[in-house]
Design an enzyme around this catalytic site. Structure first.
Site, PDB file in Angstrom:
ATOM      1  N   SER A 267       3.296   0.633  -1.584  1.00 25.08           N
ATOM      2  CA  SER A 267       2.144  -0.258  -1.710  1.00 25.08           C
ATOM      3  C   SER A 267       0.974   0.259  -0.877  1.00 25.08           C
ATOM      4  O   SER A 267       1.129   1.144  -0.036  1.00 25.08           O
ATOM      5  CB  SER A 267       2.524  -1.655  -1.220  1.00 25.08           C
ATOM      6  OG  SER A 267       2.637  -1.630   0.190  1.00 25.08           O
ATOM      7  N   LYS A 268      -0.172  -0.336  -1.114  1.00 27.12           N
ATOM      8  CA  LYS A 268      -1.370   0.024  -0.363  1.00 27.12           C
ATOM      9  C   LYS A 268      -1.144  -0.222   1.132  1.00 27.12           C
ATOM     10  O   LYS A 268      -1.626   0.529   1.965  1.00 27.12           O
ATOM     11  CB  LYS A 268      -2.549  -0.799  -0.875  1.00 27.12           C
ATOM     12  CG  LYS A 268      -3.824  -0.566  -0.095  1.00 27.12           C
ATOM     13  CD  LYS A 268      -5.028  -1.165  -0.772  1.00 27.12           C
ATOM     14  CE  LYS A 268      -6.280  -0.974   0.047  1.00 27.12           C
ATOM     15  NZ  LYS A 268      -6.247  -1.649   1.362  1.00 27.12           N
ATOM     16  N   ARG A 269      -0.385  -1.265   1.435  1.00 26.23           N
ATOM     17  CA  ARG A 269      -0.129  -1.576   2.853  1.00 26.23           C
ATOM     18  C   ARG A 269       0.640  -0.453   3.543  1.00 26.23           C
ATOM     19  O   ARG A 269       0.397  -0.151   4.705  1.00 26.23           O
ATOM     20  CB  ARG A 269       0.616  -2.897   2.985  1.00 26.23           C
ATOM     21  CG  ARG A 269      -0.339  -4.074   2.901  1.00 26.23           C
ATOM     22  CD  ARG A 269       0.320  -5.391   3.248  1.00 26.23           C
ATOM     23  NE  ARG A 269       1.127  -5.332   4.459  1.00 26.23           N
ATOM     24  CZ  ARG A 269       2.192  -6.096   4.667  1.00 26.23           C
ATOM     25  NH1 ARG A 269       2.570  -6.968   3.752  1.00 26.23           N
ATOM     26  NH2 ARG A 269       2.876  -5.999   5.788  1.00 26.23           N
ATOM     27  N   ASP A 272      -1.926   2.130   4.291  1.00 23.09           N
ATOM     28  CA  ASP A 272      -2.796   1.738   5.401  1.00 23.09           C
ATOM     29  C   ASP A 272      -2.073   1.906   6.734  1.00 23.09           C
ATOM     30  O   ASP A 272      -2.645   2.364   7.716  1.00 23.09           O
ATOM     31  CB  ASP A 272      -3.250   0.278   5.240  1.00 23.09           C
ATOM     32  CG  ASP A 272      -4.206   0.118   4.055  1.00 23.09           C
ATOM     33  OD1 ASP A 272      -4.722   1.147   3.578  1.00 23.09           O
ATOM     34  OD2 ASP A 272      -4.409  -1.023   3.603  1.00 23.09           O
ATOM     35  N   GLU A 290     -12.485  -5.522   0.701  1.00 25.15           N
ATOM     36  CA  GLU A 290     -11.819  -4.329   1.215  1.00 25.15           C
ATOM     37  C   GLU A 290     -11.601  -3.264   0.150  1.00 25.15           C
ATOM     38  O   GLU A 290     -11.030  -3.529  -0.894  1.00 25.15           O
ATOM     39  CB  GLU A 290     -10.474  -4.756   1.816  1.00 25.15           C
ATOM     40  CG  GLU A 290      -9.978  -3.800   2.875  1.00 25.15           C
ATOM     41  CD  GLU A 290      -8.502  -4.018   3.159  1.00 25.15           C
ATOM     42  OE1 GLU A 290      -7.832  -3.053   3.529  1.00 25.15           O
ATOM     43  OE2 GLU A 290      -8.033  -5.165   2.983  1.00 25.15           O
TER      44      GLU A 290
END
Ligand code: GLU
Length: 512
Positions: A267-269, A272, A290
């Site tokens: 995932s994007k998380r 990040d 964001e």
């Protein structure tokens, strides 16, 4: 199923935001498969869910494919014999197909409002049951299977909202074949009656539009993410209901891309948290908020990105290098070698791929990529031949083009600071004095080339009996500012005699 048809595959994303790298991989596998079979690769935009539509997402998808070198043969942006390829522009096609299924008994009208359905769901929950709209309830709810024909007509005529639902048969084995997963079967009673069409917005749902379009567009193979596997029984049944079994495509459901830790979907998380992109290009949301970083803007070469992506879930076998061009991948690709289990993403490996592609670039190619950086730093006038030589000296230590300036800066400008650790270690004892003497010696080298300087330096050091390593490191501090960097004699030739003298002098001024 007719396998003699020319291969036609499609990438059919919904424009709901930036395209995840898993989606790019789906497009890539479709593309490789099409190219390998001399077939056609289509891009169809599935935008019938107006609530999830995001402006700019379609342009993002097209630009991503272009950046990756995935060429669209037919579809949105390029046109073709089945245009339009955006489902929102095909809306008048679908109702007729939905009605056809009502006529032949494979579908029915349902009049329940969202509020009524919610109420039914709640009361089921209160009794500890889960509500499913299926064979067990469809003749007891407000549907054309329960209401008199007259009333159905009247309700439609007076503008009541309705949906058309698929009439999933009761207790039937649905048999399916997947090119990656093999044979799959499911009992139809476990499936509910999915909505195919909604009068409220005059639009089909994903399932109907997808099947109708795949059929009209003569798609022969559906290669898509594993998250669509649960929809496969319905899709197979829709082909049967339309009487299109002879043109049903073959299906291949691709494994998920997993987090670096292995557990769950990438995932994007995760990106990040661990500092890597999960999208091909940077994304700036049109409505603010964001954004997200992209491989392109992070400095990845598209060839490296495509290569690393292809190997997440597919392995051409041990006889082949991991570094594969699009052409090589096209030759080697096979759906049978795509794994059933998820592919763990390794950000370190991703960087490794980029470094490999960078190291394989010629000095001239790298110089061309580095020249704009140099110009920005105010060194636009440096001769290209010199920049090429510098590239050859530093590239092995670079992963991205962005690494080149920090690695090569000392070829262009004198060090502004001196690494205190290196200074403490080498700028001591007799070393600065040895350096003074060595400088006097080297100053005299007539033809100031790396070879000549090196020969002179070695001869002098040997004759003096001074410790080679220490003197050289002291010199390095003066020229580079630290104890790292390229071959010292090459550095001296490239910066030239005058600059060499200036830097040594300045180091003495600052450090003695
Ligand atoms: N529109 C679907 C998606 O966004 C397509 C799924 C399919 O390929 O059938 O992934």
């Amino acid at each position: 199923m007719n396998d003699n048809r020319p291969v036609r595959v499609r990438f059919a994303p919904s424009p709901t935001g930036p395209l995840h790298m898993g989606g790019v991989r789906t497009a890539l596998y479709n593309y490789l498969f099409a190219r390998q079979h001399g077939g056609t690769f289509l891009l169809r935009i599935e935008d019938t869910d107006s609530h999830r539509f995001v402006p700019g997402a379609e342009a993002y998808i097209i630009e991503s494919l272009r950046w990756c070198g995935i060429e669209i043969d037919e579809g949105v942006d390029v046109g073709g014999p089945h245009a339009p390829y955006r489902q929102s522009e095909r809306r008048e096609i679908y109702l007729e197909y939905a009605e056809r299924l009502v006529e032949n008994g494979w579908a029915y009208y349902a009049f329940d409002t969202p509020e009524e359905l919610e109420a039914i769901r709640k009361s089921c929950e209160a009794r500890g049951e889960t509500f499913a709209y299926n064979y067990a309830v469809r003749t007891r709810l407000a549907t054309s299977l329960a209401l008199p024909a007259e009333e159905v007509k009247a309700r439609i005529a007076r503008g009541d909202q309705w949906t058309i639902r698929f009439r999933m048969p009761e207790d039937e084995r649905i048999e399916m074949d997947d090119m990656i997963r093999g044979h799959v079967s499911v009992n139809s009673s476990t499936l509910d009656d999915k909505v195919l069409y909604k009068s409220a917005d005059g639009l089909p749902t994903y399932h109907l539009a997808n099947i109708v379009d795949d059929s009209l567009m003569e798609i022969t193979h559906v290669i898509r993410g594993e998250e669509w596997l649960p929809s496969l029984p319905l899709h197979v049944m829709l082909y049967r209901a339309f009487g299109w079994e002879d043109r049903m495509p073959r299906f291949a459901h691709l494994p998920l891309l997993l987090k670096p830790t292995g557990g769950g979907k990438l995932s994007k998380r995760d990106g990040d948290k661990l500092g890597f992109p999960v999208f091909p290009l940077q994304w700036t949301p049109p409505e603010g908020g964001e954004g997200a970083r992209g491989y392109r803007e992070d400095g990845y070469f598209p060839e490296a990105f495509v290569n690393l992506l292809a190997l997440l879930g597919w392995n051409p076998g041990n006889d082949h290098s991991e570094l594969l061009s699009m052409q090589e991948m096209t030759e080697l690709f096979s759906l049978e070698k795509v794994s059933k289990s998820g592919a763990r993403f390794d950000p370190e490996k991703a960087r490794w791929f980029n470094a490999q592609y960078l190291h394989r670039k010629s000095d001239a190619e790298l110089a061309a990529l580095f020249l704009p950086v140099l110009a920005e730093k105010g060194f636009g006038e440096v001769p290209v031949a010199k920049v090429e030589r510098i590239m050859g000296l530093v590239k092995e230590r670079a992963t991205f083009i962005g690494d080149l300036w920090p690695l090569a800066a000392y070829f262009f400008e004198a060090p502004q600071t001196y690494d205190p650790k290196a200074v403490a270690k080498f700028w001591r004892d007799d070393n600065p004095e040895h350096l003074q003497n060595l400088r006097r010696q080297l100053e005299k080298v007539e033809d100031f080339t790396a070879r000549n300087i090196e020969a002179e330096a070695h001869a002098w050091i040997e004759a003096q009996g001074v410790p080679m390593g220490k003197v050289m490191n002291t010199l390095r501090i003066a020229l580079v500012g630290s104890s790292t960097g390229a071959n010292l004699f090459e550095i001296m030739e490239l910066i030239g005699r005058e600059e060499f003298l200036r830097r040594v002098e300045r180091a003495h001024e600052v450090l003695d």
